[in-house]
Design a protein around this motif. Structure first.
Motif, PDB file in Angstrom:
ATOM      1  N   GLY A 183       0.828  -1.200   0.000  1.00 36.16           N
ATOM      2  CA  GLY A 183       0.000   0.000   0.000  1.00 36.16           C
ATOM      3  C   GLY A 183       0.859   1.246   0.000  1.00 36.16           C
ATOM      4  N   GLY A 184       0.256   2.367  -0.339  1.00 41.48           N
ATOM      5  CA  GLY A 184       0.989   3.621  -0.354  1.00 41.48           C
ATOM      6  C   GLY A 184       0.055   4.807  -0.323  1.00 41.48           C
ATOM      7  N   LEU A 185       0.520   5.910  -0.856  1.00 45.28           N
ATOM      8  CA  LEU A 185      -0.239   7.160  -0.900  1.00 45.28           C
ATOM      9  C   LEU A 185      -0.547   7.495  -2.354  1.00 45.28           C
ATOM     10  CD1 LEU A 185      -1.245   9.844   0.512  1.00 45.28           C
ATOM     11  CD2 LEU A 185       1.043  10.749   0.035  1.00 45.28           C
ATOM     12  N   GLN A 186      -1.819   7.751  -2.639  1.00 42.15           N
ATOM     13  CA  GLN A 186      -2.214   8.108  -4.002  1.00 42.15           C
ATOM     14  C   GLN A 186      -1.673   9.499  -4.341  1.00 42.15           C
ATOM     15  OE1 GLN A 186      -6.116   9.950  -5.319  1.00 42.15           O
ATOM     16  NE2 GLN A 186      -6.555   7.783  -5.619  1.00 42.15           N
ATOM     17  N   LEU A 187      -0.854   9.561  -5.396  1.00 46.41           N
ATOM     18  CA  LEU A 187      -0.301  10.837  -5.835  1.00 46.41           C
ATOM     19  C   LEU A 187      -0.861  11.246  -7.197  1.00 46.41           C
ATOM     20  CD1 LEU A 187       3.432  10.427  -4.709  1.00 46.41           C
ATOM     21  CD2 LEU A 187       1.582  11.628  -3.534  1.00 46.41           C
ATOM     22  N   VAL A 188      -0.832  10.333  -8.165  1.00 45.30           N
ATOM     23  CA  VAL A 188      -1.448  10.578  -9.473  1.00 45.30           C
ATOM     24  C   VAL A 188      -2.246   9.332  -9.844  1.00 45.30           C
ATOM     25  CG1 VAL A 188      -1.077  11.120 -11.904  1.00 45.30           C
ATOM     26  CG2 VAL A 188       0.464  12.074 -10.185  1.00 45.30           C
ATOM     27  N   LYS A 189      -3.524   9.495 -10.123  1.00 44.79           N
ATOM     28  CA  LYS A 189      -4.398   8.353 -10.414  1.00 44.79           C
ATOM     29  C   LYS A 189      -4.046   7.698 -11.746  1.00 44.79           C
ATOM     30  CE  LYS A 189      -8.593   9.559  -7.846  1.00 44.79           C
ATOM     31  NZ  LYS A 189     -10.054   9.785  -7.965  1.00 44.79           N
ATOM     32  N   GLY A 190      -4.465   6.420 -11.863  1.00 45.89           N
ATOM     33  CA  GLY A 190      -4.277   5.694 -13.115  1.00 45.89           C
ATOM     34  C   GLY A 190      -3.845   4.269 -12.865  1.00 45.89           C
ATOM     35  N   LEU A 191      -3.927   3.442 -13.903  1.00 49.04           N
ATOM     36  CA  LEU A 191      -3.514   2.042 -13.840  1.00 49.04           C
ATOM     37  C   LEU A 191      -2.314   1.853 -14.753  1.00 49.04           C
ATOM     38  CD1 LEU A 191      -7.003   0.268 -14.117  1.00 49.04           C
ATOM     39  CD2 LEU A 191      -5.726   0.789 -12.030  1.00 49.04           C
TER      40      LEU A 191
END
Length: 756
Positions: A183-191
């Motif tokens: 897990g981590g921290l969302q910085l820039v969305k996308g797959l």
């Protein structure tokens, strides 16, 4: 004596010890004597990491019988804390520190003052160097710097002698073969899917003590020239189209590259007797330690830019220039790094760089702004990523949920591919709604606008088919700038935004800084002392105090909107007089420009953000002077519930679909009925389908949301009957069910409305 002179005196003596034929233990025994005498300290001790414990290996002043007997766990006591956090401690009274532990076998009870520095190799603490004194006192800065310089030289001696746990032990050297999910921290969305590529190998400094100080200084001068030339080339080659905040990021980056203070500190380290590589690393270590002490996230991010440049300078001076970017990406790749600077990211082939995973990183980091402009998903704060991932591992990066799957099994890959396909299908369906107006089933038109803050956000207006910009966060320009943006720069930005919007409206929010968006170059004495910055001296409060700041912005907005309609709203208004004071600033600038025959906006529409609950009680007094009200649900929620949204224990505790919030919003809606005022919501709440359904049921007909949510919300509006959801919402709020969220979810599903 200067720090450089003190360190040079000690290094000269250490050089003789290291060149002698003494065995390692004998050398360390002499080292503690040299340091103790040089710093006039009664105690000097060296602890080394052996078999996972910090072992007292040499001492001057403590009981000799404790040598090789006293052992501390990493994290235990003051010495263990230094090793765990890789930080310096300097205490006048050691016993007052919460981590203090007394070890009777050392005989240290008579000593009060304590200072210690980590002995670091390859970003890992392999030992600790400490000094103690009977008199309570904090050690001088010159003494601490001398200790830090000596610790760097000791790292070389200790490693070469094989006295500590090997590089393959401890965190960072784990070897795994199966699937893992981090897990981590969302910085820039996308797959993204690709092979793991490490940004750069660690540079190991093999020689720390200089033989010719002037020669080392020249090596640094040459490296600085080459580094600055590289940065200038990058600035000219960045390919994003015309303009953008990424250009301001690079300007800030160049400012660090030409910073005389940084080069002076490196020169001072060379003066102390270090090689060019060791001097750069010495200053870099100090920067890392400062970063751990900085509470301001924005300032910490700027220190990361300096770390990026330090890495670049170190690679140049050592001749180890290669990064994954210089070698070239061979296929779809996901980049792995501790941290990354914006210039480093720009070096990569955008066709093959599919995602980025950082062990550090934050939402306000410059690299995040650049990655967003490149369309590259990023997750940060992935602990020990470089230890758990091997070069070439297959990775699945889920930027939407801040998850990273390492070495996925066939089932995980199949599920990920299916999800990617569904996302593509959904995006295609939403794209088909771009030119479709969002009318409900019973014919009510809803305004769906987007939130923005950067030039790079403006293309999303046409791509999504949104009705306009319901919130343009003007503070973003301030956040990505190293200095206060000059008025002409502000004017250019606002004019570019209005040009890009064309006939669609743009609502500019005046600077909302302070709180979690503090600026290192613009500080208020009051804000430094705020125990709760979100409720402190921020937003309009700060802007009214610094009238020159608001005047400059007002004039910039007025000049940019010449011949057009200017819509401006003020954040965090608590009472009507604050709105009046802010409007007066704008009107005074209107008069100023009129006297000088400047072209003015055709009309000015003033509005407020309703975030502070107290303002709701004064709307009847304020509405005759307003054109619109925009509810900021993010701050409003934390103020209503007295819950800091940055506190992870409270982040998920209070629901936007709580009857308390919805009843409050209904009162606001009712207060605006019959008034010539447009009411909207510009918080995150409006971009979630179930929450948006609740807002529409309350009677709100303007939503300003993230661009990615426009398609889903348009689709939702087209499936709703506003009279039906309005009646249902009235019933639920009159007699709230135990689980309002669950009740609303069931109601939607029964009508074939997707709300996830």
């Amino acid at each position: 004596m200067s720090a450089a002179a003190a360190a040079r005196s000690i290094l000269t003596q250490l050089h003789e010890v290291m060149a002698s034929r003494l065995h390692a233990q004998g050398k360390l025994n002499q080292v503690v004597d040299i340091i103790g005498e040089s710093l006039h300290s009664e105690v000097c001790s060296i602890y080394l990491l052996r078999e996972g414990l910090l072992e007292l290996f040499a001492t001057r002043g403590l009981n000799q019988a404790a040598v090789h007997v006293t052992k501390l766990a990493v994290g235990a006591g003051l010495t263990g804390t230094i090793a765990q956090n890789i930080e310096t401690l300097n205490l006048a009274e050691a016993a007052t520190h919460p981590e203090f532990q007394y070890r009777p076998e050392t005989g240290e009870e008579k000593f009060h003052s304590f200072a210690g520095v980590p002995i670091v190799r390859r970003e890992r603490a392999i030992g600790v160097l400490t000094v103690q004194h009977t008199e309570p006192r904090r050690y001088e800065e010159v003494e601490i710097e001398a200790l830090q310089t000596v610790a760097m030289v000791l790292a070389e001696l200790i490693h070469n002698a094989g006295l500590v746990d090997g590089e393959g032990t401890g965190e960072g050297a784990e070897h795994h073969s199966g699937q893992e999910v981090l897990g981590g921290l969302q910085l820039v969305k996308g797959l993204a899917c690709g092979q793991a590529v490490f940004h750069q190998p660690r540079i190991v400094i093999e020689q720390t003590v200089a033989e010719d100080i002037e020669a080392e200084r020249q090596r640094v001068y040459i490296a600085f020239d080459k580094m600055r030339e590289q940065i200038e080339q990058m600035s000219g080659q960045a390919e994003f189209g015309g303009g953008g905040e990424h250009e301001q990021v690079l300007e800030t980056y160049k400012m660090f590259a030409y910073d005389e203070g940084w080069s002076r500190r490196i020169n001072e380290a060379i003066d102390s007797g270090l090689t060019a590589e060791a001097a750069i690393e010495r200053v870099q270590q100090r920067t890392r330690m400062r970063m751990r002490e900085i509470q301001d996230p924005l300032l910490a991010d700027r220190m990361h830019d300096l770390e990026d440049l330090s890495n670049r300078l170190l690679r140049i001076v050592s001749g180890q220039l290669g990064t994954a970017a210089s070698v070239g990406l061979r296929g779809d790749s996901i980049l792995i790094a501790k941290n990354l600077g914006p210039a480093e990211l720009l070096e990569y082939d955008k066709r093959r760089l599919k995602g980025v995973v950082l062990e550090e990183g934050s939402l306000t980091a410059h690299v995040v702004i650049v990655a967003r402009a490149m369309g590259v998903p990023v997750i940060g704060r992935v602990r020990n990523a470089r230890g758990l991932i091997r070069e070439g591992d297959q990775l699945l990066l889920d930027g939407d949920h801040a998850q990273l799957t390492i070495r996925p099994g066939p089932g995980a890959v199949e599920a990920f591919e299916a999800r990617s396909a569904r996302n593509r299908e959904k995006q295609a369906a939403y794209a088909r709604l771009r030119d479709v107006e969002p009318f409900s089933r019973d014919g009510e038109r809803v305004e769906v606008m987007i939130n923005a803050g950067l030039r790079d956000d403006m293309p999303m207006l046409s791509l999504t088919g949104a009705d306009g910009i319901g919130l343009f966060r003007t503070e973003f320009q301030f956040l990505v700038s190293a200095t206060l943006p000059q008025r002409d720069r502000q004017t250019r930005l606002y004019r570019d935004v209005l040009d890009a919007a064309g006939d669609k409206p743009v609502i500019f929010r005046t600077v909302d800084i302070g709180g979690d968006k503090s600026l290192p170059y613009l500080r208020s004495e009051s804000s430094r002392e705020d125990e709760n910055p979100a409720m402190g001296w921020r937003a309009l409060r700060l802007a009214l105090e610094r009238e020159g700041l608001l005047k400059a912005q007002a004039r910039s907005l007025l000049e940019a909107a010449a011949g057009r309609t200017l819509s401006v709203m003020f954040p965090m208004v608590s009472e009507p007089w604050e709105f009046e004071a802010a409007r007066d600033v704008f009107e005074s600038q209107v008069a100023f420009l009129r006297r000088r025959k400047y072209k003015l906006p055709e009309a000015i529409r003033y509005g407020v953000m309703l975030e502070v609950p107290a303002l709701a009680e004064m709307l009847d007094q304020l509405m005759p002077r307003l054109s619109f009200i925009s509810v900021g649900t993010n701050d409003l929620t934390q103020f209503l519930f007295a819950a800091d949204r940055s506190n992870p224990k409270l982040a998920e505790r209070y629901d936007w679909l709580s009857p308390a919030i919805l009843r409050f919003l209904r009162r606001v809606v009712m207060a605006t009925v019959g008034q010539n005022v447009t009411l909207g919501v510009c918080g995150e709440m409006g971009g979630r389908r179930l929450e948006a359904m609740a807002l529409l049921g309350l009677g709100i007909r303007r939503l300003s949301i993230t661009p990615a949510a426009v398609g889903p919300i348009k689709e939702l509006v087209r499936k709703l009957d506003m009279a039906e959801i309005g009646a249902a919402m009235g019933g639920w709020l009159a007699n709230p069910p135990a689980d309002l969220r669950g009740t609303m979810h069931k109601w939607a599903i029964e009508r074939g409305i997707e709300v996830e």
